[in-house]
Design a protein around this motif. Structure first.
Motif, PDB file in Angstrom:
ATOM      1  N   ASP A   1      -1.928   7.363  19.177  1.00  0.00           N
ATOM      2  CA  ASP A   1      -2.210   5.934  19.263  1.00  0.00           C
ATOM      3  C   ASP A   1      -3.507   5.578  18.544  1.00  0.00           C
ATOM      4  OD1 ASP A   1       0.087   5.589  20.864  1.00  0.00           O
ATOM      5  OD2 ASP A   1      -1.050   6.131  22.670  1.00  0.00           O
ATOM      6  N   HIS A   2      -4.403   6.559  18.440  1.00  0.00           N
ATOM      7  CA  HIS A   2      -5.669   6.369  17.724  1.00  0.00           C
ATOM      8  C   HIS A   2      -5.797   7.517  16.716  1.00  0.00           C
ATOM      9  CE1 HIS A   2      -6.747   3.278  20.633  1.00  0.00           C
ATOM     10  NE2 HIS A   2      -6.373   4.114  21.590  1.00  0.00           N
TER      11      HIS A   2
ATOM     12  N   THR B   1       5.617   9.799  12.003  1.00  0.00           N
ATOM     13  CA  THR B   1       6.642   9.336  12.939  1.00  0.00           C
ATOM     14  C   THR B   1       7.734  10.387  12.965  1.00  0.00           C
ATOM     15  OG1 THR B   1       6.156   7.008  12.484  1.00  0.00           O
ATOM     16  CG2 THR B   1       8.296   7.520  13.473  1.00  0.00           C
TER      17      THR B   1
ATOM     18  N   TYR C   1       5.080   8.097  16.804  1.00  0.00           N
ATOM     19  CA  TYR C   1       4.016   8.494  15.885  1.00  0.00           C
ATOM     20  C   TYR C   1       3.125   9.470  16.624  1.00  0.00           C
ATOM     21  CZ  TYR C   1       0.719   8.255  12.034  1.00  0.00           C
ATOM     22  OH  TYR C   1      -0.076   8.580  10.962  1.00  0.00           O
TER      23      TYR C   1
ATOM     24  N   ASP D   1      -5.868   3.992   7.486  1.00  0.00           N
ATOM     25  CA  ASP D   1      -5.534   2.577   7.267  1.00  0.00           C
ATOM     26  C   ASP D   1      -4.461   2.430   6.195  1.00  0.00           C
ATOM     27  OD1 ASP D   1      -7.396   1.828   9.152  1.00  0.00           O
ATOM     28  OD2 ASP D   1      -8.967   1.335   7.694  1.00  0.00           O
TER      29      ASP D   1
ATOM     30  N   PRO E   1       0.179   4.797  10.674  1.00  0.00           N
ATOM     31  CA  PRO E   1       1.392   4.203  11.269  1.00  0.00           C
ATOM     32  C   PRO E   1       1.727   2.810  10.751  1.00  0.00           C
ATOM     33  CG  PRO E   1      -0.424   4.261  12.844  1.00  0.00           C
ATOM     34  CD  PRO E   1      -0.858   5.078  11.677  1.00  0.00           C
ATOM     35  N   ASP E   2       0.744   2.117  10.196  1.00  0.00           N
ATOM     36  CA  ASP E   2       0.987   0.758   9.702  1.00  0.00           C
ATOM     37  C   ASP E   2       1.118   0.706   8.180  1.00  0.00           C
ATOM     38  OD1 ASP E   2       0.760  -0.271  12.334  1.00  0.00           O
ATOM     39  OD2 ASP E   2      -1.424  -0.269  12.158  1.00  0.00           O
ATOM     40  N   ALA E   3       1.365   1.838   7.546  1.00  0.00           N
ATOM     41  CA  ALA E   3       1.475   1.891   6.088  1.00  0.00           C
ATOM     42  C   ALA E   3       2.665   1.084   5.595  1.00  0.00           C
ATOM     43  CB  ALA E   3       1.614   3.339   5.631  1.00  0.00           C
ATOM     44  N   ALA E   4       2.584   0.654   4.338  1.00  0.00           N
ATOM     45  CA  ALA E   4       3.666  -0.127   3.734  1.00  0.00           C
ATOM     46  C   ALA E   4       4.958   0.679   3.637  1.00  0.00           C
ATOM     47  CB  ALA E   4       3.231  -0.601   2.348  1.00  0.00           C
TER      48      ALA E   4
ATOM     49  N   PRO F   1       6.683   4.670   5.070  1.00  0.00           N
ATOM     50  CA  PRO F   1       6.401   5.790   5.969  1.00  0.00           C
ATOM     51  C   PRO F   1       5.743   6.938   5.213  1.00  0.00           C
ATOM     52  CG  PRO F   1       8.657   4.990   6.239  1.00  0.00           C
ATOM     53  CD  PRO F   1       8.120   4.337   5.014  1.00  0.00           C
TER      54      PRO F   1
END
Length: 460
Positions: free
Chosen positions: A217-218, A245, A260, A334, A338-341, A343
């Motif tokens: 999560d972090h 993931t 993830y 960043d 997990p928030d990449a454009a 996977p």
């Protein structure tokens, strides 16, 4: 392109296959499904003489040659021309326990060597995946499961049997041909078709090892904790961390499917008691989704990483780093977290130790001063979209101030041509020049096509 293969078929004991048959499609397929060879002819070699016949056939017609065993690496694919030599049928293994060596033909995978060496109290300097081919791994240097203790796997090579562009089968050692022997240990498949390799074994019978999975999560905090932990470790412990993931594959524990997670892999040759003490700071990071770290025989070493067994498409690359900068790691998360454009799989392998020692007779492996390898990959069921490439590049750009090179073993392209500038990044400048001289001597017409193709001196 159609070629007349009657003469070739008469000389080869294995199958000689042309496009249009089911056998042709099966033979050209490998573990990497995103890119496949589409050669004019495939030779299913069963012996060194088959390889020699295939090379002579190609050289006489100036056809490019590629060699494939298990097909894990992404190659510069033959597209409608050339000769693909499939070596998967060449699978003889001979352990010399007294000498502490093993001789493996070109189709052998590491799992076979592990099983054959174990009864003698020995183990190979293999990587994380037992189903990877011995030869390709060694030609690229080989970042081993115990690499901080043993160094690069290619440093343990004693002899290489290779068919060069003139069709000659050579037994190459440090004494017989020091320049070619040097080039083959880290310079890749640029110099011929390897039929067998002799390499040293190490006296290892058991490990304290396994894997820890954490919910990520972090992710930056986990990466930074891993970085700090590695600064405390002895050479007997080699490890890595992977953020991704998790797919719903049989090799992935069910609690991880779709999550993830961070996957920390550990291989330690010391006692279980000392291993427990060293791993305790990781276990204290928080609840673990899985924890398989345990005392194990070396024959179970392949369970540590749980590398996928199912063929699939993937591409990506890596950078060798002299250190892990916390601020740069935050940027990496960043960009490719997990928030990449698209996977991404992020992996950091801890190097240093014996990896950093350059022996007097070491091969062409570059970037030995690196303390870490960071790899970024994207996978899928088809060739990855070019959308992923700029995401990966942003990772490399963020790490550029600490980059000291790249590793051939973890350099996967997506079908785009690999430039000589990219190839140069794999080697020290003086080593790259020496490799080109060896290429010019043994393959002046650039017959052998490799992912990281080194051009002869008279051509770019």
């Amino acid at each position: 392109m159609r070629v007349d293969v009657q003469t070739l078929a008469a000389e080869v004991r294995g199958p000689v296959l042309l496009p249009g048959s089911r056998e042709y499609d099966e033979e050209r397929s490998g573990f990497q499904t995103g890119l496949r060879h589409r050669p004019a002819v495939v030779v299913g070699a069963t012996r060194p003489e088959d390889v020699r016949a295939a090379v002579r056939f190609a050289a006489g017609r100036r056809l490019p040659v590629a060699v494939q065993s298990t097909g894990h690496g992404i190659v510069t694919a033959l597209d409608g021309e050339g000769v693909l030599i499939s070596t998967r049928r060449m699978n003889a293994v001979a352990v010399d326990a007294a000498a502490g060596t093993v001789t493996a033909q070109a189709g052998v995978v590491w799992g076979e060597v592990i099983e054959r060496a174990a009864p003698h109290g020995l183990a190979p300097v293999n990587g994380s995946a037992p189903h990877v081919g011995v030869v390709g791994y060694l030609l690229g240097g080989g970042i081993g499961l115990l690499g901080r203790l043993t160094g690069y796997a290619s440093d343990h090579v004693r002899a290489v049997d290779i068919v060069t562009a003139d069709g000659a089968l050579r037994h190459v050692t440090a004494g017989s041909d020091p320049d070619l022997f040097w080039a083959l240990r880290g310079g890749g498949g640029n110099f011929g078709a390897v039929t067998a390799v002799e390499t040293a074994l190490v006296p290892v019978t058991r490990l304290y090892g396994g894997a820890l999975h954490f919910a990520a999560d972090h992710p930056h905090d986990l990466l930074d904790a891993y970085r700090a932990w590695t600064l405390t470790l002895p050479e007997e412990l080699t490890s890595s961390i992977c953020l991704m993931t998790c797919p719903p594959w049989p090799s992935v524990p069910e609690p991880l499917h779709g999550r993830y997670a961070a996957h920390v892999r550990i291989a330690f040759t010391g006692s279980a008691e000392e291993g427990e003490r060293l791993v305790a700071p990781l276990r204290a990071l928080g609840p673990r989704l899985t924890d398989t770290v345990r005392e194990m025989p070396y024959t179970q070493a392949g369970t540590i990483y749980q590398d996928p067994l199912v063929p699939h498409a993937y591409f990506g690359g890596n950078v060798l780093l002299r250190e892990l900068d916390p601020a740069a790691l935050r940027t990496v998360v960043d960009v490719a977290g997990p928030d990449a454009a698209v996977p991404c799989i992020l992996e950091v392998r801890h190097l240093g130790g014996a990896f950093a020692r350059r022996l007097p007779d070491a091969g062409a492996v570059g970037g030995r001063e690196a303390a870490y390898l960071l790899r970024v990959m994207t996978g899928g069921t088809a060739a990855p979209s070019t959308v992923a490439r700029p995401v990966h590049q942003r990772v490399y750009d963020a790490l550029k101030p600490w980059t000291v090179g790249r590793s051939p073993n973890s350099f996967y392209n997506d079908g785009a041509p690999v430039s000589q500038e990219q190839v140069r990044e794999l080697f020290a400048p003086e080593d790259y020049r020496r490799l080109r001289r060896v290429k010019t001597l043994h393959d002046p017409h650039n017959l052998f096509r490799f992912t990281h193709n080194i051009t002869p001196l008279h051509g770019e």
